[in-house]
Design a protein around this motif. Structure first.
Motif, mmCIF file in Angstrom:
data_model
loop_
_atom_site.group_PDB
_atom_site.id
_atom_site.type_symbol
_atom_site.label_atom_id
_atom_site.label_comp_id
_atom_site.label_asym_id
_atom_site.label_seq_id
_atom_site.Cartn_x
_atom_site.Cartn_y
_atom_site.Cartn_z
ATOM 1 N N VAL A 135 53.188 11.009 -11.344
ATOM 2 C CA VAL A 135 54.370 10.773 -10.034
ATOM 3 C C VAL A 135 54.715 9.490 -9.341
ATOM 4 C CG1 VAL A 135 55.574 11.727 -8.025
ATOM 5 C CG2 VAL A 135 55.109 13.235 -9.617
ATOM 6 N N LEU A 136 53.675 9.177 -10.195
ATOM 7 C CA LEU A 136 52.949 7.604 -7.956
ATOM 8 C C LEU A 136 53.908 6.818 -9.624
ATOM 9 C CD1 LEU A 136 52.660 5.468 -7.263
ATOM 10 C CD2 LEU A 136 50.279 5.266 -7.999
ATOM 11 N N GLU A 137 53.645 6.768 -11.241
ATOM 12 C CA GLU A 137 54.291 5.915 -12.180
ATOM 13 C C GLU A 137 55.783 5.945 -12.440
ATOM 14 O OE1 GLU A 137 50.193 5.501 -14.869
ATOM 15 O OE2 GLU A 137 51.142 7.365 -15.007
ATOM 16 N N GLU A 189 54.588 3.891 -2.491
ATOM 17 C CA GLU A 189 53.247 2.780 -2.797
ATOM 18 C C GLU A 189 52.250 2.596 -3.815
ATOM 19 O OE1 GLU A 189 52.456 0.207 0.668
ATOM 20 O OE2 GLU A 189 51.139 -0.224 -0.132
ATOM 21 N N GLY A 190 51.615 3.237 -3.482
ATOM 22 C CA GLY A 190 50.387 3.334 -4.062
ATOM 23 C C GLY A 190 49.506 2.493 -4.382
ATOM 24 N N ALA A 191 49.247 2.081 -2.898
ATOM 25 C CA ALA A 191 48.674 0.429 -3.118
ATOM 26 C C ALA A 191 46.902 0.478 -4.099
ATOM 27 C CB ALA A 191 47.885 0.200 -1.686
ATOM 28 N N CYS A 192 46.045 1.594 -3.895
ATOM 29 C CA CYS A 192 45.301 2.313 -5.489
ATOM 30 C C CYS A 192 45.597 2.127 -6.716
ATOM 31 C CB CYS A 192 43.923 2.307 -4.653
ATOM 32 S SG CYS A 192 43.809 4.244 -5.490
ATOM 33 N N GLU A 193 46.806 2.038 -7.166
ATOM 34 C CA GLU A 193 46.978 2.282 -8.278
ATOM 35 C C GLU A 193 46.362 3.572 -9.207
ATOM 36 O OE1 GLU A 193 46.622 -1.485 -10.644
ATOM 37 O OE2 GLU A 193 48.129 -2.408 -9.262
ATOM 38 N N GLY A 194 46.045 4.534 -8.426
ATOM 39 C CA GLY A 194 45.545 6.102 -8.983
ATOM 40 C C GLY A 194 44.128 6.366 -8.919
ATOM 41 N N SER A 195 43.672 4.711 -7.637
ATOM 42 C CA SER A 195 42.001 5.461 -8.197
ATOM 43 C C SER A 195 41.522 6.158 -6.957
ATOM 44 C CB SER A 195 41.082 3.921 -8.110
ATOM 45 O OG SER A 195 41.991 2.571 -7.139
ATOM 46 N N LEU A 196 42.859 6.958 -5.620
ATOM 47 C CA LEU A 196 41.793 7.916 -5.148
ATOM 48 C C LEU A 196 41.284 7.135 -3.762
ATOM 49 C CD1 LEU A 196 40.566 11.012 -6.619
ATOM 50 C CD2 LEU A 196 42.884 10.792 -5.155
ATOM 51 N N ALA A 197 41.941 6.018 -3.829
ATOM 52 C CA ALA A 197 40.883 5.428 -2.741
ATOM 53 C C ALA A 197 42.586 4.396 -1.408
ATOM 54 C CB ALA A 197 40.477 3.617 -3.186
ATOM 55 N N CYS A 198 42.954 5.053 -1.935
ATOM 56 C CA CYS A 198 44.088 5.493 -0.542
ATOM 57 C C CYS A 198 45.093 6.688 -0.332
ATOM 58 C CB CYS A 198 44.964 3.743 -0.713
ATOM 59 S SG CYS A 198 46.407 4.660 -2.102
ATOM 60 N N SER A 199 46.243 6.380 0.711
ATOM 61 C CA SER A 199 47.291 7.813 0.559
ATOM 62 C C SER A 199 48.254 7.344 0.471
ATOM 63 C CB SER A 199 46.595 8.572 1.897
ATOM 64 O OG SER A 199 46.636 7.883 2.978
ATOM 65 N N THR A 200 48.662 6.017 -0.238
ATOM 66 C CA THR A 200 49.906 5.607 0.339
ATOM 67 C C THR A 200 50.739 5.989 -0.879
ATOM 68 O OG1 THR A 200 49.766 3.561 -1.226
ATOM 69 C CG2 THR A 200 48.915 3.266 1.060
ATOM 70 N N CYS A 201 50.455 6.880 -1.488
ATOM 71 C CA CYS A 201 51.138 8.069 -2.772
ATOM 72 C C CYS A 201 51.510 9.272 -1.918
ATOM 73 C CB CYS A 201 50.580 7.740 -3.941
ATOM 74 S SG CYS A 201 48.774 8.513 -4.177
ATOM 75 N N HIS A 202 51.232 8.927 -0.786
ATOM 76 C CA HIS A 202 51.454 10.857 -0.708
ATOM 77 C C HIS A 202 52.492 11.080 -1.040
ATOM 78 C CE1 HIS A 202 52.215 12.988 3.094
ATOM 79 N NE2 HIS A 202 51.719 13.751 2.698
ATOM 80 N N ARG A 254 50.679 15.968 -1.415
ATOM 81 C CA ARG A 254 49.306 15.730 -2.572
ATOM 82 C C ARG A 254 49.796 14.259 -2.648
ATOM 83 N NH1 ARG A 254 48.023 20.000 -6.309
ATOM 84 N NH2 ARG A 254 46.876 18.493 -6.659
ATOM 85 N N LEU A 255 48.518 13.831 -3.351
ATOM 86 C CA LEU A 255 48.799 12.237 -3.682
ATOM 87 C C LEU A 255 49.697 12.716 -5.232
ATOM 88 C CD1 LEU A 255 45.502 11.191 -3.105
ATOM 89 C CD2 LEU A 255 47.490 11.052 -1.666
ATOM 90 N N GLY A 256 50.523 11.382 -4.765
ATOM 91 C CA GLY A 256 51.563 11.123 -5.868
ATOM 92 C C GLY A 256 51.064 11.033 -7.226
ATOM 93 N N CYS A 257 49.796 10.053 -7.569
ATOM 94 C CA CYS A 257 49.046 9.561 -8.664
ATOM 95 C C CYS A 257 48.065 10.785 -9.112
ATOM 96 C CB CYS A 257 47.923 8.351 -8.537
ATOM 97 S SG CYS A 257 46.836 8.773 -7.058
ATOM 98 N N GLN A 258 48.615 11.924 -8.539
ATOM 99 C CA GLN A 258 47.138 13.028 -9.020
ATOM 100 C C GLN A 258 48.413 13.913 -9.513
ATOM 101 O OE1 GLN A 258 43.427 12.611 -9.177
ATOM 102 N NE2 GLN A 258 44.554 10.168 -8.661
HETATM 103 S S1 FES Z 1 47.600 5.335 -5.683
HETATM 104 FE FE1 FES Z 1 45.447 5.409 -3.878
HETATM 105 S S2 FES Z 1 45.384 7.319 -3.800
HETATM 106 FE FE2 FES Z 1 46.679 7.929 -4.884
#
Ligand code: FES
Length: 109
Positions: A24-26, A36-49, A82-86
């Protein structure tokens, strides 16, 4: 082509193409949705909430513990957050609707 809808911060719905296998982030980034997705999907932020509409939430695979931990830090957490990158697009999710939260807390800056 599968489709999904983002309900953006001003309340508008934006329907976009949702290629299978993309997160969903992509998909948001391809369509200039302000997720936003600050960590680009590496589960290190919550900006893709994102907040998943309840009828779709149960169709998603269960969140991992790491995802749950990150979500706990998200601003405006809801029962269907949920986190959009997941969230990875599948045929089953064709028509998915997610809402952007009112604000995010960026821990990366
Ligand atoms: S982009 Fe950082 S956790 Fe999803």
């Amino acid at each position: 082509m599968a489709k999904m809808t983002f309900i953006v911060r001003d309340g508008h719905s934006v329907e976009v193409d949702a290629p299978l296998g993309l997160s969903v982030l992509e998909i948001a980034h391809r369509n200039k949705i302000d997720l936003e997705g600050a960590c680009e999907g590496s589960l290190a932020c919550s900006t893709c909430h994102v907040i998943v509409e309840s009828e779709w939430y149960d169709l998603l695979s269960t969140a991992s513990e790491d995802e749950e931990d990150m979500l706990d830090l998200a601003f405006g957490l809801t029962h269907t957050s949920r986190l959009g990158c997941q969230i990875i697009m599948t045929e089953e999710l064709d028509g998915l609707v997610v809402r952007l939260p009112a604000a995010t807390r960026n821990m990366m800056v």
